[in-house]
Design an enzyme around this catalytic site. Structure first.
Site, mmCIF file in Angstrom:
data_model
loop_
_atom_site.group_PDB
_atom_site.id
_atom_site.type_symbol
_atom_site.label_atom_id
_atom_site.label_comp_id
_atom_site.label_asym_id
_atom_site.label_seq_id
_atom_site.Cartn_x
_atom_site.Cartn_y
_atom_site.Cartn_z
ATOM 1 N N ASP A 141 41.750 6.229 14.123
ATOM 2 C CA ASP A 141 41.810 5.162 15.126
ATOM 3 C C ASP A 141 43.071 5.304 15.974
ATOM 4 O O ASP A 141 44.172 5.528 15.459
ATOM 5 C CB ASP A 141 41.826 3.812 14.394
ATOM 6 N N ASN A 143 40.427 2.299 5.939
ATOM 7 C CA ASN A 143 41.738 2.953 6.041
ATOM 8 C C ASN A 143 42.301 2.751 7.447
ATOM 9 O O ASN A 143 41.688 3.170 8.431
ATOM 10 C CB ASN A 143 41.572 4.448 5.734
ATOM 11 N N GLY A 200 44.420 4.225 9.078
ATOM 12 C CA GLY A 200 44.633 5.482 9.794
ATOM 13 C C GLY A 200 43.350 6.201 10.131
ATOM 14 O O GLY A 200 43.376 7.244 10.781
ATOM 15 N N GLU A 201 42.226 5.690 9.672
ATOM 16 C CA GLU A 201 40.958 6.370 9.935
ATOM 17 C C GLU A 201 40.045 5.475 10.782
ATOM 18 O O GLU A 201 40.229 5.378 11.982
ATOM 19 C CB GLU A 201 40.323 6.816 8.600
ATOM 20 N N MET A 202 39.131 4.754 10.159
ATOM 21 C CA MET A 202 38.228 3.927 10.965
ATOM 22 C C MET A 202 38.819 2.535 11.232
ATOM 23 O O MET A 202 38.352 1.817 12.128
ATOM 24 C CB MET A 202 36.855 3.847 10.293
#
Lengths: 340, 340
Positions: free
Chosen positions: A90, A130, A132-134
């Site tokens: 993201d 997460n 840092g991810e989705m």
């Protein structure tokens, strides 16, 4: 301890582990073939869950931005990976670790490089939430799905309940992922009796793979994925992601520092770049690094080429299916927030 | 000028334009059906180019980052759009404008909201080299493809040349895009003679659509896409992207300020959010804004609901095809650069 004695210990451990896991019979000294197994078509599959899970796998509305889906980093057009050193999350955050392939991942003893998820279902919930991810939440992901009548009906059909929950979401995704196996590689054809399936060079590479000790960690049907091993046994690995400590982050044990789930070598030709930091782009260099750091062995250029030739026989038939069509959002659907 | 006289002028212009374009016959006063046409299956398609173009459409290696493909913003799981107000580009840049759907886009008189590309082939080269989108160069994109033997062979098979060029790349993508039509919507079934295909409310919406003047701009087989019109005829549109001036950026003419290609209404249920700034998320609100700003008309809640019901009959059969499997990069392939 010499490298030779270390190798003996590892090989003994492998044989014991394989016997305990029941994956294959104990190896005979004259044949390494039994340390492997062909990829099997998936069994006991719930096709309703698969079709639902396929949609969810491709649905970017499971992310805060509405832009990132499971398929963004585990791209099924590209060997189930993103072919980037470490993934983009993201707001273009740089991930700490290389995205492992989803292909044949149901065969692994645990999920993520550090094995912190027991299975695919547990794994599937991780990236969604997460930051840092989705960068979403499980609650919001469920709210999005519940607001879309076609999804609500499909979940009700399959799980028998009016209200969707995150367990159903990850269960359906995991069921789809179980179908993502890659049978019928040339190596599998060889294991199944077609000894002509491999060329002379590939067979020489296979022999080297076994006799040099690669098989000590890369064995079983997935040629890996079934044990945790230290990265840098003989010499330390200079990681591009030094902060990533591997299995010790899960167990809290110093002995597990820089220990990772052994990556599976199936489709390794497609899953570049290599290692948990994605720092190495060519199979030739990956083979060289593994030889020196894990086995204390410098392969000659000819040996290296033979090993690479063998590794390329591990590319199986890729999962082929129709791109899913996703049901549209409604006025009640929480909107994507890519920029706030 | 009254709104009624403006409407008459616009309608006369439409009829003249349609006659000139040859798309449909001149309307008779007792039937508006002739101002539309069913979506046709694509003709004169080169299937070799389609299969190659499909791979290219899904290949993120046409972007600097290796993360963004045509399908990222024109997602064929989601009505050929990204369902975000304005798109996400390289390094998460916020785009200035809403991504138009690729579905049925071959029917449009030009491409992009401001019509700056004459056709799909010209359009396809734009995002690849746009620093705010895929942020690559045509030269590097071609270098990537040329370095991948399976691509090099496929281009040679189809274009007969050893060296790939960007014209071949955009030609193949455009050929794939020509296949992305959505026939057999319920409105098409109605146009083809099944007068039972629409419900009473939908028919009432269709009548309103015609008699209120929506048809003045949204006509032809794609219900739009065949003319440029000012956004904010009766009252100014307060754009969320005020810097985007539309067609005047192409023609340099003050009269074209805030003039845009009329968006096609096919699959409009799937192509939210609406308008060139993607500021409006519901069809109901979009209908309300269009009525007030373009027609000087405030639809009642009942009229609004009927119009929305009609618009939802424009959802056609989505293109269904197998997710393409992309050939792997080689050691010679320029690497993605997502973070530098």
């Amino acid at each position: 301890m010499t490298t030779r004695s270390m190798r003996r210990i590892r090989m003994a451990a492998v044989v014991a582990a394989l016997a305990a896991g029941g994956a294959v019979a104990v190896a005979q000294s004259d044949s390494f073939d039994r340390l492997y197994a062909p990829i099997q078509p998936p069994k006991q599959i719930d096709l309703g869950k698969v079709e639902l899970g396929k949609k969810l796998y491709f649905d970017p509305r499971l992310s805060k931005s509405g832009f990132i889906s499971c398929n963004s980093c585990h791209n099924l057009s590209m060997g189930g990976t993103d072919n980037i050193s470490t993934s983009i999350g993201d707001r273009w955050q740089k991930g700490p670790i290389n995205a492992p392939t989803v292909l044949n991942s149901s065969l692994n003893l645990a999920q993520f490089w550090d094995g912190r998820a027991a299975d695919l279902k547990e794994q599937a919930g991780g990236p969604i939430a997460n930051p840092g991810e989705m960068a979403f939440t499980h609650t919001l992901a469920v709210d999005v799905l519940q607001s879309i009548p076609a999804y609500a009906r499909e979940f009700k059909l399959i799980y028998g309940k009016d209200k969707i929950d995150i367990d159903m979401v990850t269960d359906a995704i995991a069921e789809f992922e179980k179908t993502l196996v890659t049978p019928n590689s040339r190596f599998d054809q060889y294991l199944l009796g077609n000894k002509q399936a491999l060329t002379k060079d590939e067979l020489a590479g296979y022999k080297l793979f076994n006799e040099s000790g690669c098989v000590a960690c890369h064995n079983g049907p997935n040629l890996g994925g079934n044990s945790f091993q230290k990265m840098g046994v003989v010499a330390p690995y200079k990681s591009a992601s030094p902060g990533v400590e591997g299995r010790s982050a899960v167990t809290g044990k110093e002995i597990d520092r820089f220990t990772f789930k052994v990556p599976a070598l199936r489709n390794v030709e497609l899953t570049y770049p290599y290692f948990h930091d994605g720092a190495v782009w060519s199979l030739s260099e990956a083979v060289d690094v593994m030889g020196r750091l894990q086995l204390g062995k410098k392969f000659t250029p000819e040996e290296n080429a033979q090993l690479v030739a063998f590794l390329k026989t591990l590319t199986g038939e890729q999962p082929v299916f129709q791109l899913p069509i996703l049901p549209p959002s409604t006025e009640k659907t929480p909107r994507p927030r890519p920029f706030d």
